[in-house]
Design a protein around this motif. Sequence first.
Motif, PDB file in Angstrom:
ATOM      1  N   GLN A  68       0.811  -1.215   0.000  1.00  0.00           N
ATOM      2  CA  GLN A  68       0.000   0.000   0.000  1.00  0.00           C
ATOM      3  C   GLN A  68       0.845   1.265   0.000  1.00  0.00           C
ATOM      4  N   SER A  69       2.111   1.179   0.417  1.00  0.00           N
ATOM      5  CA  SER A  69       2.944   2.377   0.547  1.00  0.00           C
ATOM      6  C   SER A  69       3.548   2.840  -0.763  1.00  0.00           C
ATOM      7  N   LEU A  70       3.449   2.048  -1.829  1.00  0.00           N
ATOM      8  CA  LEU A  70       4.124   2.398  -3.074  1.00  0.00           C
ATOM      9  C   LEU A  70       3.608   3.710  -3.657  1.00  0.00           C
ATOM     10  N   VAL A  71       2.329   3.967  -3.507  1.00  0.00           N
ATOM     11  CA  VAL A  71       1.756   5.220  -4.007  1.00  0.00           C
ATOM     12  C   VAL A  71       2.354   6.396  -3.233  1.00  0.00           C
ATOM     13  N   LEU A  72       2.465   6.236  -1.927  1.00  0.00           N
ATOM     14  CA  LEU A  72       3.071   7.274  -1.104  1.00  0.00           C
ATOM     15  C   LEU A  72       4.521   7.516  -1.518  1.00  0.00           C
ATOM     16  N   GLN A  73       5.247   6.433  -1.814  1.00  0.00           N
ATOM     17  CA  GLN A  73       6.639   6.576  -2.230  1.00  0.00           C
ATOM     18  C   GLN A  73       6.746   7.413  -3.506  1.00  0.00           C
ATOM     19  N   GLN A  74       5.816   7.201  -4.414  1.00  0.00           N
ATOM     20  CA  GLN A  74       5.811   8.023  -5.624  1.00  0.00           C
ATOM     21  C   GLN A  74       5.534   9.489  -5.273  1.00  0.00           C
ATOM     22  N   ALA A  75       4.612   9.712  -4.343  1.00  0.00           N
ATOM     23  CA  ALA A  75       4.239  11.078  -3.965  1.00  0.00           C
ATOM     24  C   ALA A  75       5.422  11.854  -3.400  1.00  0.00           C
ATOM     25  N   ILE A  76       6.317  11.151  -2.702  1.00  0.00           N
ATOM     26  CA  ILE A  76       7.442  11.857  -2.073  1.00  0.00           C
ATOM     27  C   ILE A  76       8.695  11.811  -2.949  1.00  0.00           C
ATOM     28  N   GLY A  77       8.552  11.321  -4.188  1.00  0.00           N
ATOM     29  CA  GLY A  77       9.646  11.390  -5.140  1.00  0.00           C
ATOM     30  C   GLY A  77      10.697  10.313  -5.004  1.00  0.00           C
ATOM     31  N   ASP A  78      10.337   9.143  -4.524  1.00  0.00           N
ATOM     32  CA  ASP A  78      11.274   8.031  -4.385  1.00  0.00           C
ATOM     33  C   ASP A  78      11.828   7.643  -5.765  1.00  0.00           C
ATOM     34  N   PRO A  79      13.143   7.723  -5.974  1.00  0.00           N
ATOM     35  CA  PRO A  79      13.709   7.417  -7.297  1.00  0.00           C
ATOM     36  C   PRO A  79      13.661   5.940  -7.669  1.00  0.00           C
ATOM     37  N   THR A  80      13.371   5.068  -6.693  1.00  0.00           N
ATOM     38  CA  THR A  80      13.296   3.633  -7.000  1.00  0.00           C
ATOM     39  C   THR A  80      11.928   3.234  -7.553  1.00  0.00           C
ATOM     40  N   ILE A  81      10.984   4.167  -7.594  1.00  0.00           N
ATOM     41  CA  ILE A  81       9.656   3.878  -8.143  1.00  0.00           C
ATOM     42  C   ILE A  81       9.722   4.034  -9.660  1.00  0.00           C
ATOM     43  N   LEU A  82       9.752   2.915 -10.354  1.00  0.00           N
ATOM     44  CA  LEU A  82       9.925   2.916 -11.816  1.00  0.00           C
ATOM     45  C   LEU A  82       8.591   2.649 -12.513  1.00  0.00           C
ATOM     46  N   PHE A  83       7.546   3.284 -12.022  1.00  0.00           N
ATOM     47  CA  PHE A  83       6.211   3.135 -12.588  1.00  0.00           C
ATOM     48  C   PHE A  83       5.395   4.338 -12.158  1.00  0.00           C
ATOM     49  N   ASP A  84       4.249   4.517 -12.788  1.00  0.00           N
ATOM     50  CA  ASP A  84       3.349   5.614 -12.448  1.00  0.00           C
ATOM     51  C   ASP A  84       2.052   5.023 -11.896  1.00  0.00           C
ATOM     52  N   SER A  85       1.830   5.219 -10.600  1.00  0.00           N
ATOM     53  CA  SER A  85       0.640   4.655  -9.953  1.00  0.00           C
ATOM     54  C   SER A  85      -0.648   5.134 -10.592  1.00  0.00           C
ATOM     55  N   ASN A  86      -0.641   6.361 -11.115  1.00  0.00           N
ATOM     56  CA  ASN A  86      -1.845   6.896 -11.751  1.00  0.00           C
ATOM     57  C   ASN A  86      -2.200   6.157 -13.037  1.00  0.00           C
ATOM     58  N   LYS A  87      -1.206   5.524 -13.668  1.00  0.00           N
ATOM     59  CA  LYS A  87      -1.462   4.819 -14.922  1.00  0.00           C
ATOM     60  C   LYS A  87      -1.757   3.335 -14.707  1.00  0.00           C
ATOM     61  N   LEU A  88      -1.520   2.845 -13.502  1.00  0.00           N
ATOM     62  CA  LEU A  88      -2.002   1.506 -13.181  1.00  0.00           C
ATOM     63  C   LEU A  88      -3.519   1.577 -13.032  1.00  0.00           C
ATOM     64  N   ASN A  89      -4.195   0.488 -13.282  1.00  0.00           N
ATOM     65  CA  ASN A  89      -5.661   0.458 -13.198  1.00  0.00           C
ATOM     66  C   ASN A  89      -6.078  -0.292 -11.939  1.00  0.00           C
ATOM     67  N   TRP A  90      -6.714   0.429 -11.021  1.00  0.00           N
ATOM     68  CA  TRP A  90      -7.011  -0.083  -9.687  1.00  0.00           C
ATOM     69  C   TRP A  90      -8.393  -0.736  -9.669  1.00  0.00           C
ATOM     70  N   VAL A  91      -8.438  -1.962  -9.195  1.00  0.00           N
ATOM     71  CA  VAL A  91      -9.641  -2.796  -9.271  1.00  0.00           C
ATOM     72  C   VAL A  91     -10.438  -2.761  -7.975  1.00  0.00           C
ATOM     73  N   GLY A  92      -9.763  -2.686  -6.841  1.00  0.00           N
ATOM     74  CA  GLY A  92     -10.460  -2.654  -5.562  1.00  0.00           C
ATOM     75  C   GLY A  92      -9.549  -3.058  -4.426  1.00  0.00           C
ATOM     76  N   ASN A  93     -10.019  -2.860  -3.216  1.00  0.00           N
ATOM     77  CA  ASN A  93      -9.286  -3.233  -2.006  1.00  0.00           C
ATOM     78  C   ASN A  93     -10.250  -3.960  -1.073  1.00  0.00           C
ATOM     79  N   PRO A  94      -9.975  -5.216  -0.748  1.00  0.00           N
ATOM     80  CA  PRO A  94     -10.908  -5.953   0.114  1.00  0.00           C
ATOM     81  C   PRO A  94     -10.837  -5.557   1.578  1.00  0.00           C
ATOM     82  N   ALA A  95      -9.767  -4.857   1.990  1.00  0.00           N
ATOM     83  CA  ALA A  95      -9.584  -4.632   3.425  1.00  0.00           C
ATOM     84  C   ALA A  95      -8.874  -3.322   3.723  1.00  0.00           C
ATOM     85  N   ALA A  96      -9.643  -2.242   3.881  1.00  0.00           N
ATOM     86  CA  ALA A  96      -9.083  -1.009   4.427  1.00  0.00           C
ATOM     87  C   ALA A  96      -8.957  -1.212   5.927  1.00  0.00           C
TER      88      ALA A  96
END
Length: 351
Positions: A112-140
């Motif tokens: 779940q933290s990968l989106v946050l990592q992108q938000a804070i500019g983590d250089p190891t994030i080699l993808f764009d969370s906004n371009k992934l297609n999110w299907v759902g979360n069974p457990a908030a």
Amino acid sequence: MRKDRGWRRRASSCGLVALSTLAVVIGGTAAQAQDVLADHFRGKTIDMYIGYAAGGGYDAYGRLVARFLGDFLPGKPKLVPRNMPGGGGRVLAGYMFNVAPHDGTALAMADQSLVLQQAIGDPTILFDSNKLNWVGNPAADNNTIAVWSATGVKTFEDATKKEVVIGATGPNTSSQMAQLTNALLGTKFKIVTGYPGGNDINLAMETGEVGGRASSPWATWKATRPDWVRDGKIIVIAQIGLTRAPDLPNVPLLTDLARNDEDRAVIKLISAPATIGRPIFTTPGVTEATLRAMRQAFDAMVKSAPFNEEAAHEKLDINPVSGEDLQKIVSDLVNTPKPVAQRLAAIIKSP
């Protein structure tokens, strides 16, 4: 006047006919789309990738979804769970973004933290969370900071006076919460990274190798280690989320412990991914019809009796978030105001 009334009756009749015809066309188009998707998925296998090793919370939820989701998809494809640990979920997310087929035959559940990592500019994030297609979360679900009873730490304040070794998988919430509380709230956590998954950290807690975990969902503790919860082998000293869990009314939120408004804004940012929970997503490039079918299948699955009965049997809490809502949460996080994101980034450097 009579002619006018007659014209209106004819116009009304024509309008009704037009609406009926449109409804038939739309209904027919929707049915045709379902038939096309059924033909596409029938007899296929969808790989359900899980970003951590077997035995932990992500694995439990990922395998539960893999058992049921295919029953609600057109063509009833088979979902096969596959573990792809590495980099706190980065390996899997990068694979989904850059390598996996874009035809709907790959789904994933990553940290779940990968989106946050992108938000804070983590250089190891080699993808764009906004371009992934999110299907759902069974457990908030709220994350927790939990320590082994043998450490002698019983409250959050105790952790500001005594060193506790915290096990972590990598540069994700498992280490970042400890970094954050050390920096802003005065804890004395010593962070040891490199564990393949949460289950490995649990074993290390049992053997005394580490003294606790700084980010494990409350539902996962109840599901995977109910005896530890029941027997008091672990002590939850803080919870991470935006509201307290109903069955942890006396355990403080990290936001409750903030010393000023500036610190509270940073803590709130790192607490937000709790709503992302155990996210299911697919690749960029899938058709709108495919994504819609996946989201509809997810929504139907989490409402179904067999799914919920099995979740209850496995002691897995179900508190779903729809794909549409999840996509918006992701977008909001990625677009966090820079001053807040930059301050958090300065704190949670890779340990």
